[in-house]
Design an enzyme around this catalytic site. Sequence first.
Site, PDB file in Angstrom:
ATOM      1  N   HIS A 102      42.893 -21.361  -9.711  1.00  0.00           N
ATOM      2  CA  HIS A 102      41.782 -20.841  -8.904  1.00  0.00           C
ATOM      3  C   HIS A 102      41.431 -21.843  -7.799  1.00  0.00           C
ATOM      4  O   HIS A 102      41.734 -23.032  -7.896  1.00  0.00           O
ATOM      5  CB  HIS A 102      40.565 -20.573  -9.787  1.00  0.00           C
ATOM      6  N   GLU A 104      38.691 -23.249  -6.790  1.00  0.00           N
ATOM      7  CA  GLU A 104      37.842 -24.393  -7.137  1.00  0.00           C
ATOM      8  C   GLU A 104      38.670 -25.459  -7.860  1.00  0.00           C
ATOM      9  O   GLU A 104      38.537 -26.660  -7.612  1.00  0.00           O
ATOM     10  CB  GLU A 104      36.672 -23.945  -8.040  1.00  0.00           C
ATOM     11  N   CYS A 129      34.056 -17.872 -10.837  1.00  0.00           N
ATOM     12  CA  CYS A 129      34.221 -17.142 -12.104  1.00  0.00           C
ATOM     13  C   CYS A 129      33.802 -18.050 -13.260  1.00  0.00           C
ATOM     14  O   CYS A 129      33.639 -19.264 -13.097  1.00  0.00           O
ATOM     15  CB  CYS A 129      35.659 -16.678 -12.256  1.00  0.00           C
ATOM     16  N   CYS A 132      36.013 -21.121 -13.862  1.00  0.00           N
ATOM     17  CA  CYS A 132      35.819 -22.241 -12.931  1.00  0.00           C
ATOM     18  C   CYS A 132      34.512 -22.977 -13.190  1.00  0.00           C
ATOM     19  O   CYS A 132      34.437 -24.190 -13.017  1.00  0.00           O
ATOM     20  CB  CYS A 132      35.871 -21.764 -11.484  1.00  0.00           C
TER      21      CYS A 132
HETATM   22 ZN   LIG Z   1      37.697 -19.115 -10.846  1.00  0.00          ZN
END
Ligand SMILES: [Zn+2]
Length: 294
Positions: A102, A104, A129, A132
């Site tokens: 992801h 991040e 999300c 993360c």
């Molecule tokens: Zn994420």
Amino acid sequence: MQARFHAIWSEITPKLQEALLPYIGNDDFPAMLTAEQVESIRQICGFDDHALALALLPLAAACAITPISHFYVGAIARGESGNLYFGANMEFAGVPLQQTVHAEQSAITHAWLRGEKKLVSITVNYSPCGHCRQFMNELNSGTQLEVCLPNRPRLTLADYLPEAFGPRDLLDAPLLLDSVNHGYQLDTCDALVLAALDAANQSHAPYSQSHAGIALLDEQNQVYTGRYAENAAFNPSLPPLQAALILMNMSGGNCQSIKRAILVEGKNSHLSQSNATESTLTALGCTKIECHRF
Ligand SMILES: [Zn+2]
């Protein structure tokens, strides 16, 4: 300028274009800006740190590799040094979705691998999300890390992750981005193996003690290393291969041009990165993979 920025460039304001061009105009732009460069850009544009990070998000998102979702997420991590690090999501066709990175995770790992010791903020173009939020809770910034989104109030990780479970619920050990050296050794002169060993020695695995690192050599003879980043909640842990692929992608390398890969991990570790590493590298077209054990 790298081709990945061409399509989005026209959406950047002329003032920011002027300020960024001395850096992003170079083909070897490493998808990061030093504190000095940030200061120069801010003076030309009149942006503060927050506004600049938001303005850079489309460029970070342009670094995404998304053969499955075609959904582009960009993130900008700001270190206490004042440096800014781009991050973007990465997907890998042919292997399980668990191998996905992801944005991040990308920005944070990018900062870590370039030697940043602590993060002040992370700016991202979509709400983080749950995965993360948990990944970020492993950082030595703690829940005071600032999390910024377009058209939203500036909040902290504590706001995004109330009643958090984290590292301090398990043990009092180094946190992600703390400097560590585990001191493992291997009897070899092979520079790529030593690069992977160095990465293993700086990896973060306080829960399993299964430290691991990787080094990738590409067709341009560039070396990219990655460190394992374990998480208190286990599942959001980031494998060393993904860390190296983040650095490779952010540096402008081609993840499908790896000609040799070295994984280094412990003989007596509870975990092994070997099978997952091999399957993802094979999907990326790399078949020369070695595993060395300390
Ligand atoms: Zn994420």
